[in-house]
Design a protein around this motif. Structure first.
Motif, PDB file in Angstrom:
ATOM      1  N   ARG A  50     -13.809  11.536   4.004  1.00  6.08           N
ATOM      2  CA  ARG A  50     -13.690  10.187   3.469  1.00  6.08           C
ATOM      3  C   ARG A  50     -12.354   9.572   3.861  1.00  6.08           C
ATOM      4  O   ARG A  50     -11.401  10.275   4.230  1.00  6.08           O
ATOM      5  CB  ARG A  50     -13.853  10.191   1.942  1.00  6.08           C
ATOM      6  N   LEU A  51     -12.296   8.262   3.775  1.00  5.21           N
ATOM      7  CA  LEU A  51     -11.060   7.540   4.025  1.00  5.21           C
ATOM      8  C   LEU A  51     -10.124   7.704   2.836  1.00  5.21           C
ATOM      9  O   LEU A  51     -10.547   7.647   1.682  1.00  5.21           O
ATOM     10  CB  LEU A  51     -11.355   6.057   4.246  1.00  5.21           C
ATOM     11  N   ALA A  52      -8.861   7.899   3.129  1.00  4.11           N
ATOM     12  CA  ALA A  52      -7.880   8.046   2.064  1.00  4.11           C
ATOM     13  C   ALA A  52      -7.582   6.686   1.432  1.00  4.11           C
ATOM     14  O   ALA A  52      -7.450   5.665   2.115  1.00  4.11           O
ATOM     15  CB  ALA A  52      -6.595   8.657   2.603  1.00  4.11           C
ATOM     16  N   THR A  53      -7.495   6.675   0.107  1.00  2.00           N
ATOM     17  CA  THR A  53      -7.096   5.479  -0.632  1.00  2.00           C
ATOM     18  C   THR A  53      -6.020   5.873  -1.628  1.00  2.00           C
ATOM     19  O   THR A  53      -5.808   7.053  -1.912  1.00  2.00           O
ATOM     20  CB  THR A  53      -8.281   4.857  -1.394  1.00  2.00           C
ATOM     21  N   SER A  54      -5.330   4.875  -2.153  1.00  2.00           N
ATOM     22  CA  SER A  54      -4.328   5.128  -3.179  1.00  2.00           C
ATOM     23  C   SER A  54      -4.299   3.943  -4.128  1.00  2.00           C
ATOM     24  O   SER A  54      -4.714   2.831  -3.766  1.00  2.00           O
ATOM     25  CB  SER A  54      -2.950   5.338  -2.556  1.00  2.00           C
ATOM     26  N   PRO A  55      -3.816   4.134  -5.382  1.00  2.00           N
ATOM     27  CA  PRO A  55      -3.666   2.994  -6.291  1.00  2.00           C
ATOM     28  C   PRO A  55      -2.760   1.936  -5.674  1.00  2.00           C
ATOM     29  O   PRO A  55      -1.846   2.251  -4.895  1.00  2.00           O
ATOM     30  CB  PRO A  55      -3.043   3.621  -7.536  1.00  2.00           C
ATOM     31  N   LEU A  56      -3.003   0.697  -6.007  1.00  2.00           N
ATOM     32  CA  LEU A  56      -2.150  -0.379  -5.498  1.00  2.00           C
ATOM     33  C   LEU A  56      -0.749  -0.255  -6.090  1.00  2.00           C
ATOM     34  O   LEU A  56      -0.598   0.048  -7.275  1.00  2.00           O
ATOM     35  CB  LEU A  56      -2.753  -1.740  -5.853  1.00  2.00           C
ATOM     36  N   PRO A  57       0.287  -0.474  -5.292  1.00  3.13           N
ATOM     37  CA  PRO A  57       1.655  -0.411  -5.823  1.00  3.13           C
ATOM     38  C   PRO A  57       1.857  -1.402  -6.970  1.00  3.13           C
ATOM     39  O   PRO A  57       1.237  -2.472  -7.008  1.00  3.13           O
ATOM     40  CB  PRO A  57       2.515  -0.782  -4.614  1.00  3.13           C
ATOM     41  N   GLN A  58       2.725  -1.045  -7.894  1.00  3.95           N
ATOM     42  CA  GLN A  58       2.941  -1.908  -9.067  1.00  3.95           C
ATOM     43  C   GLN A  58       3.493  -3.271  -8.678  1.00  3.95           C
ATOM     44  O   GLN A  58       3.236  -4.265  -9.367  1.00  3.95           O
ATOM     45  CB  GLN A  58       3.894  -1.205 -10.037  1.00  3.95           C
ATOM     46  N   ASP A  59       4.255  -3.312  -7.583  1.00  3.24           N
ATOM     47  CA  ASP A  59       4.835  -4.592  -7.167  1.00  3.24           C
ATOM     48  C   ASP A  59       3.993  -5.298  -6.106  1.00  3.24           C
ATOM     49  O   ASP A  59       4.442  -6.261  -5.481  1.00  3.24           O
ATOM     50  CB  ASP A  59       6.251  -4.385  -6.639  1.00  3.24           C
ATOM     51  N   ALA A  60       2.752  -4.847  -5.886  1.00  2.00           N
ATOM     52  CA  ALA A  60       1.897  -5.436  -4.860  1.00  2.00           C
ATOM     53  C   ALA A  60       1.534  -6.874  -5.217  1.00  2.00           C
ATOM     54  O   ALA A  60       1.358  -7.213  -6.396  1.00  2.00           O
ATOM     55  CB  ALA A  60       0.632  -4.600  -4.691  1.00  2.00           C
ATOM     56  N   GLN A  61       1.421  -7.711  -4.197  1.00  2.00           N
ATOM     57  CA  GLN A  61       1.037  -9.108  -4.360  1.00  2.00           C
ATOM     58  C   GLN A  61      -0.337  -9.321  -3.749  1.00  2.00           C
ATOM     59  O   GLN A  61      -0.606  -8.875  -2.623  1.00  2.00           O
ATOM     60  CB  GLN A  61       2.061 -10.025  -3.678  1.00  2.00           C
ATOM     61  N   VAL A  62      -1.200 -10.003  -4.471  1.00  2.00           N
ATOM     62  CA  VAL A  62      -2.580 -10.143  -4.037  1.00  2.00           C
ATOM     63  C   VAL A  62      -2.683 -10.829  -2.680  1.00  2.00           C
ATOM     64  O   VAL A  62      -3.574 -10.514  -1.873  1.00  2.00           O
ATOM     65  CB  VAL A  62      -3.411 -10.897  -5.100  1.00  2.00           C
ATOM     66  N   GLU A  63      -1.751 -11.742  -2.373  1.00  2.00           N
ATOM     67  CA  GLU A  63      -1.829 -12.461  -1.107  1.00  2.00           C
ATOM     68  C   GLU A  63      -1.499 -11.574   0.096  1.00  2.00           C
ATOM     69  O   GLU A  63      -1.699 -11.981   1.248  1.00  2.00           O
ATOM     70  CB  GLU A  63      -0.909 -13.687  -1.119  1.00  2.00           C
ATOM     71  N   ASP A  64      -0.982 -10.380  -0.167  1.00  2.00           N
ATOM     72  CA  ASP A  64      -0.653  -9.453   0.918  1.00  2.00           C
ATOM     73  C   ASP A  64      -1.787  -8.474   1.203  1.00  2.00           C
ATOM     74  O   ASP A  64      -1.635  -7.552   2.010  1.00  2.00           O
ATOM     75  CB  ASP A  64       0.613  -8.661   0.576  1.00  2.00           C
TER      76      ASP A  64
END
Length: 290
Positions: A50-64
């Motif tokens: 499977r493809l590796a995934t990770s939780p979104l960073p806490q400071d992530a911005q949706v527009e990125d």
């Protein structure tokens, strides 16, 4: 079980209604099970099959990020903040083995993510006025802040075809191919063409054969960088060839026994067919089984 056509069979709900709804998109981005697909440049990061995934960073911005879609677990995003990427037209190292590594739907999701990430990297500026663009619609569009032009991810249509004559099909090779490998002929559609017209033109230009008809067989997204391969079979009037040597190093007519041996990559086969991740493999098999 025979492998299917590579990069097909994705199971994500693309969630189009969320793309134009900032509130619902923000809710999806903040979902506790939201995760980001991991890429190294444009190459997949793989864990098992499977493809590796990770939780979104806490400071992530949706527009990125671009929203790839939703599955039973939650939303799947991919970062579009990619710089200094390899050119998207180049094949991902190990691409011919990916189908043996990844589950079919995972390979399909990787292909879509790869094309989308590469498109964002190449379209930072407006094709209308030259000013900067920003990602909108959950990463499925870019909009110019100056002239308000909106740009969407492109898909380049390509025909790939087998010319057929009296129980044989035509396969060709380019100098960049692996030794002994031959494939179906292919080429990009031009403005104003139908699929059938493009097949006829390409076979005439590259091999000097005239089609009598064209029949569609199947299609495949090919994310290098973002093509849609449309596979066809076309009976032709005569087997006489006039090759465009700027396109083809060699071409030959092969019968069913040769195709069968080429697909199996048997020792002593007159040619080696492409691996099963490529639609040419399945086009040859479809012709063989007719």
């Amino acid at each position: 079980m025979r492998p299917g056509v590579g990069f097909t069979g994705g199971i994500l709900d693309r969630a189009d209604p969320l793309r134009g709804d900032p509130a619902r998109l923000a809710e999806a981005f903040a979902h506790p099970q939201a995760r980001g697909l991991l890429l190294e440049g444009l190459a997949p990061v793989i864990e098992g099959s499977r493809l590796a995934t990770s939780p979104l960073p806490q400071d992530a911005q949706v527009e990125d990020y671009a929203l790839l879609g939703m599955d039973a677990t939650g939303p799947v995003f991919v970062s579009i903040l990619k710089k200094e990427l390899p050119h998207g037209a180049g094949l991902t190292p190990g691409v011919w083995d990916l189908q043996r590594t990844l589950e079919p739907e995972e390979l399909a999701h990787y292909g879509g993510a790869r094309s989308l990430v590469d498109w964002h990297a190449r379209h930072a500026y407006c094709a209308n006025c030259g000013n900067s663009t920003v990602a909108v619609r959950a990463g499925w569009s870019r909009k110019c802040g100056n002239c308000a032009s909106e740009h969407f991810p492109r898909v380049d249509p390509v025909v790939i075809m087998l010319a057929e004559h009296e129980g044989k099909v035509l396969v060709g090779r380019q100098a960049r191919f692996q030794p002994r490998q031959y494939s179906a002929l292919a080429g990009f559609l031009e403005p104003g063409e139908t699929i059938e017209e493009a097949v006829s033109r390409e076979l005439w230009e590259e091999a000097g054969v005239r089609t009598t008809s064209v029949r569609y067989v199947m299609s495949q997204p090919w994310p290098f960088p973002s093509s849609l391969m449309m596979a066809c079979i076309a009976p032709v009037e005569s087997p006489e060839l006039t090759l465009d040597t700027t396109e083809l190093e060699d071409a030959m007519w092969v019968d069913r026994d040769a195709v069968r041996a080429g697909l199996a990559r048997e020792e002593g086969a007159p040619f080696l067919a492409p691996m099963a991740v490529a639609i040419a493999h399945h086009l040859l098999r479809a012709w063989l089984e007719e």
